[in-house]
Motif scaffolding. Structure first.
Motif, mmCIF file in Angstrom:
data_model
loop_
_atom_site.group_PDB
_atom_site.id
_atom_site.type_symbol
_atom_site.label_atom_id
_atom_site.label_comp_id
_atom_site.label_asym_id
_atom_site.label_seq_id
_atom_site.Cartn_x
_atom_site.Cartn_y
_atom_site.Cartn_z
ATOM 1 N N CYS A 69 -7.991 -5.142 -5.160
ATOM 2 C CA CYS A 69 -6.418 -4.288 -5.109
ATOM 3 C C CYS A 69 -5.846 -4.262 -3.833
ATOM 4 C CB CYS A 69 -6.604 -2.807 -5.585
ATOM 5 S SG CYS A 69 -7.768 -1.926 -4.242
ATOM 6 N N VAL A 70 -4.610 -4.022 -3.836
ATOM 7 C CA VAL A 70 -3.760 -3.969 -2.344
ATOM 8 C C VAL A 70 -4.136 -2.720 -1.636
ATOM 9 C CG1 VAL A 70 -1.642 -3.647 -1.435
ATOM 10 C CG2 VAL A 70 -2.012 -5.410 -3.431
ATOM 11 N N ILE A 71 -4.832 -2.830 -0.296
ATOM 12 C CA ILE A 71 -5.120 -1.576 0.499
ATOM 13 C C ILE A 71 -4.079 -1.670 1.612
ATOM 14 C CG2 ILE A 71 -7.045 -0.688 1.822
ATOM 15 C CD1 ILE A 71 -8.902 -1.685 -0.099
ATOM 16 N N ALA A 72 -3.251 -0.520 1.741
ATOM 17 C CA ALA A 72 -2.348 -0.390 2.820
ATOM 18 C C ALA A 72 -2.856 0.512 3.687
ATOM 19 C CB ALA A 72 -1.071 0.022 2.152
ATOM 20 N N MET A 73 -2.528 0.221 5.033
ATOM 21 C CA MET A 73 -2.869 1.014 6.322
ATOM 22 C C MET A 73 -1.671 1.210 7.351
ATOM 23 S SD MET A 73 -6.771 0.331 7.003
ATOM 24 C CE MET A 73 -6.525 -1.547 6.729
ATOM 25 N N LYS B 77 -2.598 -4.743 3.568
ATOM 26 C CA LYS B 77 -1.283 -4.757 4.130
ATOM 27 C C LYS B 77 -1.171 -3.746 5.449
ATOM 28 C CE LYS B 77 1.138 -6.537 0.177
ATOM 29 N NZ LYS B 77 2.067 -6.298 -1.021
ATOM 30 N N LEU B 78 -0.627 -4.135 6.257
ATOM 31 C CA LEU B 78 -0.344 -3.069 7.651
ATOM 32 C C LEU B 78 1.015 -2.739 7.756
ATOM 33 C CD1 LEU B 78 -3.057 -4.382 10.244
ATOM 34 C CD2 LEU B 78 -3.512 -2.879 8.201
ATOM 35 N N MET B 79 1.568 -1.748 8.009
ATOM 36 C CA MET B 79 3.091 -1.513 8.077
ATOM 37 C C MET B 79 3.134 -0.513 9.421
ATOM 38 S SD MET B 79 3.518 -0.033 4.280
ATOM 39 C CE MET B 79 1.848 0.717 4.308
ATOM 40 N N PRO B 80 4.123 -0.618 9.978
ATOM 41 C CA PRO B 80 4.608 0.002 11.155
ATOM 42 C C PRO B 80 4.762 1.539 10.834
ATOM 43 C CG PRO B 80 5.858 -1.707 11.170
ATOM 44 C CD PRO B 80 5.344 -1.898 9.842
ATOM 45 N N PRO B 81 4.181 2.507 11.565
ATOM 46 C CA PRO B 81 4.251 3.656 11.246
ATOM 47 C C PRO B 81 5.538 4.382 10.997
ATOM 48 C CG PRO B 81 2.393 3.556 13.071
ATOM 49 C CD PRO B 81 3.374 2.309 12.599
ATOM 50 N N GLU B 82 6.435 3.817 11.851
ATOM 51 C CA GLU B 82 8.031 4.535 11.571
ATOM 52 C C GLU B 82 8.743 4.074 10.113
ATOM 53 O OE1 GLU B 82 8.195 0.823 14.284
ATOM 54 O OE2 GLU B 82 7.057 2.728 14.096
#
Length: 342
Positions: free
Chosen positions: A47-51, A72-77
């Protein structure tokens, strides 16, 4: 459980996990220690695991990819607008999972262990430079209390303090003179550690082909080249050169409303350390480039004729970031890129 997207809110001692199905409904809520996450995710179907892109996310992301998941990593803002009602760990994990499903979301490239190692070396060097600056300011204050002032500049102050210590009677004997000697010795030790790191970065730049190509760009030294590689790798996460410059924060902020564009100062977003290195590099090479008979030199002379010097420095830093993207993505040196542009 049919988990399509799993959001993880990372913490030092406790992590919250929220799973969404294909329709976006919450089908899983868990709280566990960080070490238990890989054992839990290996039981899930791919699956897709995002943090959020924070400390420890890159290490855990590589473990999850090895299990067959998509990380998938994303900027906190970019995650913050998806937090509903009151903020808590479960709401944060749910917001991370929901943000990862948005087609317009921007993601952070997963760093390799080598990139993180180089980044750690740069952060240690940056801390040492800050400590050295604090020592110099403290020494200036000690001397100022005794009527001794020295012009600005680290090298100028270094020569002055060594001269005062070598000259008999320049400083009163006693505890304060001994204190100045101790602080000066601490300063010299930090200089040696910074110089050792600089030599290490130079060796990295010579050994790494991508860093050698980056070093061919005027204003980009081994320190900037290795920092660029640690931050963005080969720049694959940026479709255009202007995207890299915008991420570093070298483009004007916008305040546009009612169809009336208004540009302000630079945004100063993204990597502060990398932006600082590029601006310093642009300032150092400004005089040489403005005198050169190249396309870049002609552009720079026209810019200096109509803009303030500091504005031109930042614009040149923006240009250097774009040239760096071209060298990384096209695997070519700056000379070849300049010849093609001309």
């Amino acid at each position: 459980m049919d988990v399509a997207t799993l959001g993880i809110d990372l913490g030092k001692n406790s992590c919250s996990l929220v799973g969404l199905d294909a329709d976006g409904r919450v089908v899983l809520r868990r709280r566990m220690r960080p070490a238990s996450i890989p054992r839990f995710t290996e039981k899930l179907a791919p699956c897709v695991i995002a943090m959020e892109a924070c400390c420890g996310a890159h290490y855990l992301g590589r473990q999850l990819i090895a299990q067959g998941h998509t990380t998938k990593l994303m900027p906190p803002e970019y995650v913050r607008p998806y937090v509903k009602a009151q903020k808590n760990d479960d709401r944060d994990a749910e917001a991370i999972a929901e943000a990862a499903t948005r087609p317009t979301m921007r993601f952070v490239e997963l760093k390799s262990q080598e990139q993180l190692d180089i980044q750690s070396l740069h952060r240690v060097r940056s801390r040492l430079v800050g400590v050295r600056t604090a020592l110099i300011n403290q020494l200036r204050a000690i001397l100022l209390e005794r009527g001794t002032t020295v012009p600005q500049g680290r090298r100028t102050f270094e020569r002055a303090i060594d001269g005062l210590l070598a000259e008999a009677g320049a400083l009163p004997e006693g505890r304060i003179r001994q204190l100045v000697v101790e602080v000066r010795g601490e300063w010299q030790e930090i200089d040696q550690r910074i110089a050792a790191l600089d030599r290490e970065f130079s060796e990295m730049a010579r050994a790494e082909p991508a860093a050698r190509r980056l070093s061919s760009v005027p204003g980009i030294e081994p320190l900037t080249a290795t920092a660029m590689i640690a931050a963005v790798g080969k720049g694959a996460n940026f479709d255009h050169a202007r995207d890299l410059a915008a991420w570093i924060g070298l483009v004007p902020r916008q305040s546009t409303t009612g169809g009336k564009p208004k540009l302000l100062g630079i945004s100063k977003r993204g990597n502060t350390y990398l932006r600082t290195l590029l601006i310093h590099g642009a300032r150092a090479t400004m005089h040489t480039l403005s005198k050169s008979k190249t396309a870049l030199g002609e552009w720079l002379r026209k810019l200096l004729a109509r803009a303030h010097y500091n504005v031109a420095v930042v614009a040149l830093a923006n240009k250097l970031a774009r040239l760096a993207w071209a060298t990384m993505r096209r695997d070519i040196d700056f000379a070849h890129e300049q010849l093609a542009a001309a």
